[in-house]
Design a protein around this motif. Structure first.
Motif, PDB file in Angstrom:
ATOM      1  N   ARG A 255       8.536   2.812  30.673  1.00 18.22           N
ATOM      2  CA  ARG A 255       9.327   1.594  30.604  1.00 18.22           C
ATOM      3  C   ARG A 255       9.323   0.929  31.975  1.00 18.22           C
ATOM      4  O   ARG A 255       9.183   1.593  32.989  1.00 18.22           O
ATOM      5  CB  ARG A 255      10.781   1.897  30.219  1.00 18.22           C
TER       6      ARG A 255
ATOM      7  N   VAL B  53       9.105  -3.055  34.470  1.00 24.38           N
ATOM      8  CA  VAL B  53       8.569  -4.394  34.661  1.00 24.38           C
ATOM      9  C   VAL B  53       7.052  -4.407  34.508  1.00 24.38           C
ATOM     10  O   VAL B  53       6.486  -5.320  33.895  1.00 24.38           O
ATOM     11  CB  VAL B  53       8.982  -4.937  36.040  1.00 24.38           C
TER      12      VAL B  53
ATOM     13  N   ASP C 119       6.163  -4.309  30.872  1.00 22.01           N
ATOM     14  CA  ASP C 119       6.448  -5.594  30.238  1.00 22.01           C
ATOM     15  C   ASP C 119       5.332  -6.599  30.517  1.00 22.01           C
ATOM     16  O   ASP C 119       4.890  -7.327  29.624  1.00 22.01           O
ATOM     17  CB  ASP C 119       7.776  -6.155  30.750  1.00 22.01           C
TER      18      ASP C 119
ATOM     19  N   GLN D 182       2.169  -5.613  28.595  1.00 23.61           N
ATOM     20  CA  GLN D 182       2.293  -5.942  27.175  1.00 23.61           C
ATOM     21  C   GLN D 182       2.130  -7.443  26.946  1.00 23.61           C
ATOM     22  O   GLN D 182       1.467  -7.875  25.995  1.00 23.61           O
ATOM     23  CB  GLN D 182       3.653  -5.474  26.656  1.00 23.61           C
ATOM     24  N   ARG D 183       2.721  -8.216  27.841  1.00 22.16           N
ATOM     25  CA  ARG D 183       2.626  -9.677  27.736  1.00 22.16           C
ATOM     26  C   ARG D 183       1.171 -10.133  27.858  1.00 22.16           C
ATOM     27  O   ARG D 183       0.706 -10.986  27.100  1.00 22.16           O
ATOM     28  CB  ARG D 183       3.479 -10.310  28.837  1.00 22.16           C
TER      29      ARG D 183
ATOM     30  N   PHE E 208       9.683 -15.135  33.305  1.00 21.02           N
ATOM     31  CA  PHE E 208       9.430 -13.846  32.653  1.00 21.02           C
ATOM     32  C   PHE E 208       9.674 -12.676  33.606  1.00 21.02           C
ATOM     33  O   PHE E 208      10.295 -11.670  33.222  1.00 21.02           O
ATOM     34  CB  PHE E 208       7.992 -13.795  32.124  1.00 21.02           C
TER      35      PHE E 208
ATOM     36  N   HIS F 148      13.415 -12.225  34.264  1.00 20.00           N
ATOM     37  CA  HIS F 148      14.089 -11.649  33.098  1.00 20.00           C
ATOM     38  C   HIS F 148      13.757 -10.161  32.959  1.00 20.00           C
ATOM     39  O   HIS F 148      14.633  -9.366  32.567  1.00 20.00           O
ATOM     40  CB  HIS F 148      13.657 -12.401  31.833  1.00 20.00           C
ATOM     41  N   ALA F 149      12.528  -9.777  33.274  1.00 21.33           N
ATOM     42  CA  ALA F 149      12.151  -8.364  33.189  1.00 21.33           C
ATOM     43  C   ALA F 149      12.931  -7.538  34.209  1.00 21.33           C
ATOM     44  O   ALA F 149      13.409  -6.434  33.898  1.00 21.33           O
ATOM     45  CB  ALA F 149      10.648  -8.206  33.417  1.00 21.33           C
TER      46      ALA F 149
ATOM     47  N   ARG G 208      16.429  -7.268  32.820  1.00 22.10           N
ATOM     48  CA  ARG G 208      16.475  -6.426  31.623  1.00 22.10           C
ATOM     49  C   ARG G 208      16.476  -4.945  31.960  1.00 22.10           C
ATOM     50  O   ARG G 208      17.132  -4.132  31.301  1.00 22.10           O
ATOM     51  CB  ARG G 208      15.296  -6.769  30.707  1.00 22.10           C
ATOM     52  N   HIS G 209      15.742  -4.584  33.003  1.00 21.54           N
ATOM     53  CA  HIS G 209      15.663  -3.180  33.400  1.00 21.54           C
ATOM     54  C   HIS G 209      16.687  -2.809  34.473  1.00 21.54           C
ATOM     55  O   HIS G 209      16.660  -1.687  34.992  1.00 21.54           O
ATOM     56  CB  HIS G 209      14.249  -2.859  33.875  1.00 21.54           C
TER      57      HIS G 209
END
Length: 244
Positions: A39, A41, A44, A47-48, A225, A228-229, A232-233
Motif C-alpha cells: 500500500r 503513494v 497508487d 495503478q493510475r 492526485f 490526495h494520495a 489518503r495514506h
C-alpha cells in the motif's frame, strides 16, 4: 492523466506494467499488516499509470532502494520509484520529482549534538541504510565522520543502538517511529538533505519513455492526485514537489 507519447509496448514489453516497489521507505510504500499487500503513494501512482495505459499491473517488491534500482536495470521491472541521485543517474533516467522528503539525523537524548552541522566530525559514526539515498548522499558529503551501513533503511535505528554509533540518518518519519519505539532518542532540528522522489526507467531504454512518464508525473501533481494520495495514506512531513 497525460500518458501521451508513452509507447506501451516499449515500456511494458511483457504486456503487463511491472512496477518496482521499495517497501523500505514508509513514506511511499509498505506492506499492510492486515493482509500483507503493498500500500502507499507509489502503488497508487503505479495503478493510475497502468489504468491510463490500459495495462494490468504487477508489483515487484524490494526491501531496499538499492535492490529496486538493480531490479529495474536488470529488466525485472519496467520502472520504479526512486530518489533522484547522480550516482543512480548512471543507471536510471528520472522524471521530474513528484514528492519531496526530508532526510534527518537522530541521536540519543544525552548526545552533545544539537545541530546538523555538528555531525561531520572526526571520531563520529553515522548509520545509514545500505544503498539508500542517504547513503549515496552522505558518502559524498561527509568528510570526517565514518559511515556504518545497516542492511535496510527500517533497520537503521536498531543498528544505531546496537553498534553504539553517534547518529542515525534517514527518512524523518521513519526515525520518528524509531524514537517512539525505543525511547530515549531525539531528532535534530531541520534536515541535512531534501530528497526528490521520481519515477525512473533503465537508462538504456528509449528516452521518449522518460519524457512521457514526466508528463504523467506533472499531470498527477497538477490534478491533485499526489496530494490526495499523501492525505489518503496519512503521510505527514512529505510535500508535493513543485511543477517541473
Amino acid at each position: 492523466m497525460d500518458t501521451s507519447g508513452i509507447d506501451t509496448q516499449a515500456l511494458a514489453p511483457t504486456g503487463a506494467l511491472r512496477a518496482a516497489i521499495n517497501i523500505g521507505n514508509p513514506i511511499l510504500a509498505g506492506l499492510d499488516p492486515s493482509d500483507g499487500q503493498a500500500r502507499g503513494v507509489s502503488i497508487d501512482l503505479a495503478q493510475r499509470l497502468a489504468e491510463h495505459l490500459g495495462l494490468g499491473l504487477s508489483l515487484v517488491i524490494y526491501d531496499t532502494a538499492g535492490k529496486s534500482v538493480e531490479g529495474v536495470t536488470r529488466g525485472e521491472a519496467d520502472f520504479g520509484f526512486f530518489a533522484i541521485d547522480p550516482k543512480r543517474g548512471e543507471q536510471i533516467a528520472f522524471t521530474t520529482p513528484y514528492v519531496l522528503i526530508e532526510g534527518s539525523y537522530l541521536v540519543r537524548q544525552d548526545s552533545p549534538l544539537t545541530d546538523n552541522a555538528q555531525v561531520d566530525r572526526v571520531g563520529r559514526t553515522v548509520v545509514v541504510g545500505q544503498a539508500s539515498a542517504y547513503d549515496l548522499f552522505l558518502s559524498r558529503e561527509l568528510r570526517h565522520a565514518a559511515i556504518v551501513r545497516a542492511p535496510t533503511s527500517p533497520a537503521v535505528v536498531g543498528t544505531f543502538l546496537e553498534t553504539g554509533a553517534d547518529v542515525a540518518a534517514g527518512v524523518r518519519q521513519q526515525l520518528e517511529m524509531g524514537a517512539l519505539e525505543f525511547g530515549g532518542l531525539r531528532l535534530l532540528d531541520g534536515h541535512f538533505m531534501l530528497i526528490r522522489q521520481a519515477l525512473g526507467v533503465s537508462r538504456d531504454r528509449d528516452p521518449d519513455l522518460t519524457a512521457g512518464l514526466t508528463r504523467f508525473v506533472e499531470d498527477a501533481k497538477a490534478s491533485g492526485f499526489v496530494a490526495h494520495a499523501l492525505a489518503r495514506h496519512g503521510i505527514q512531513g512529505a510535500a508535493v514537489a513543485p511543477p517541473g
